[in-house]
Design a protein around this motif. Structure first.
Motif, PDB file in Angstrom:
ATOM      1  N   GLN A  29       0.837  -1.312  -0.062  1.00 12.60           N
ATOM      2  CA  GLN A  29       0.077  -0.014  -0.107  1.00 12.60           C
ATOM      3  C   GLN A  29       1.094   1.290  -0.019  1.00 12.60           C
ATOM      4  O   GLN A  29       1.478   1.698   1.072  1.00 12.60           O
ATOM      5  N   PRO A  30       0.979   1.917  -1.314  1.00 16.28           N
ATOM      6  CA  PRO A  30       1.931   3.036  -0.997  1.00 16.28           C
ATOM      7  C   PRO A  30       1.233   4.331  -0.438  1.00 16.28           C
ATOM      8  O   PRO A  30       0.148   4.522  -0.141  1.00 16.28           O
ATOM      9  N   ARG A  31       2.291   5.034   0.058  1.00 18.77           N
ATOM     10  CA  ARG A  31       1.993   6.289   0.640  1.00 18.77           C
ATOM     11  C   ARG A  31       2.202   7.487  -0.232  1.00 18.77           C
ATOM     12  O   ARG A  31       3.081   7.135  -1.124  1.00 18.77           O
ATOM     13  N   GLU A  32       1.589   8.627  -0.281  1.00 12.04           N
ATOM     14  CA  GLU A  32       1.809   9.647  -1.000  1.00 12.04           C
ATOM     15  C   GLU A  32       2.268  10.766  -0.278  1.00 12.04           C
ATOM     16  O   GLU A  32       2.126  11.036   0.907  1.00 12.04           O
ATOM     17  N   ARG A  95       3.243  15.342  -6.630  1.00  9.96           N
ATOM     18  CA  ARG A  95       2.865  14.124  -5.898  1.00  9.96           C
ATOM     19  C   ARG A  95       3.576  12.797  -5.920  1.00  9.96           C
ATOM     20  O   ARG A  95       3.754  12.391  -7.200  1.00  9.96           O
ATOM     21  N   ARG A  97       4.316   8.923  -4.889  1.00  7.90           N
ATOM     22  CA  ARG A  97       4.122   7.737  -4.315  1.00  7.90           C
ATOM     23  C   ARG A  97       5.310   6.962  -3.809  1.00  7.90           C
ATOM     24  O   ARG A  97       6.356   6.652  -4.272  1.00  7.90           O
ATOM     25  N   ARG A  99       6.571   3.541  -1.721  1.00 14.92           N
ATOM     26  CA  ARG A  99       6.580   2.258  -1.639  1.00 14.92           C
ATOM     27  C   ARG A  99       7.290   1.518  -0.650  1.00 14.92           C
ATOM     28  O   ARG A  99       8.586   2.042  -0.724  1.00 14.92           O
TER      29      ARG A  99
END
Length: 99
Positions: A29-32, A95, A97, A99
């Motif tokens: 689940q990637p963070r941004e 933005r 992402r 991982r």
């Protein structure tokens, strides 16, 4: 004795700290993270003289990464009002992402 058991139960049921919750996020689940750059538009639409206006996670270095990428960005010279953006400053959201 009862008070110490109640205290122990309260401590064990307390919500984990913010740093601990990051460990619970699956790696898939990637963070941004977001950085806002303020850049000067050159005559060809490329960006120069960029500075970091703000970033959501400064500890991740997203602003620095966005600055390194900004030299590759090119925008449309005509703004929504039909006037040239050359020589003006624009805000550019970046933005990323993680991982």
């Amino acid at each position: 004795m009862i008070a110490s058991l109640v205290l122990a139960a309260a401590l064990s049921n307390a919500a984990p700290a913010k740093a601990d919750t990051d460990l619970l996020i699956p790696a898939s689940q990637p963070r941004e993270a977001i950085a806002i750059l303020n850049c000067l538009v050159k005559d060809d639409g490329r960006l120069t003289a960029c500075t970091v206006e703000g970033e959501s996670s400064p500890e991740l270095g997203v602003g620095d990464a966005a600055l390194k990428m900004a030299a590759q960005f090119q925008i449309d010279l005509l703004g929504p009002d039909g006037k040239s953006r050359a020589g003006s400053y624009v805000q550019v959201p970046v933005r990323i992402r993680i991982r």
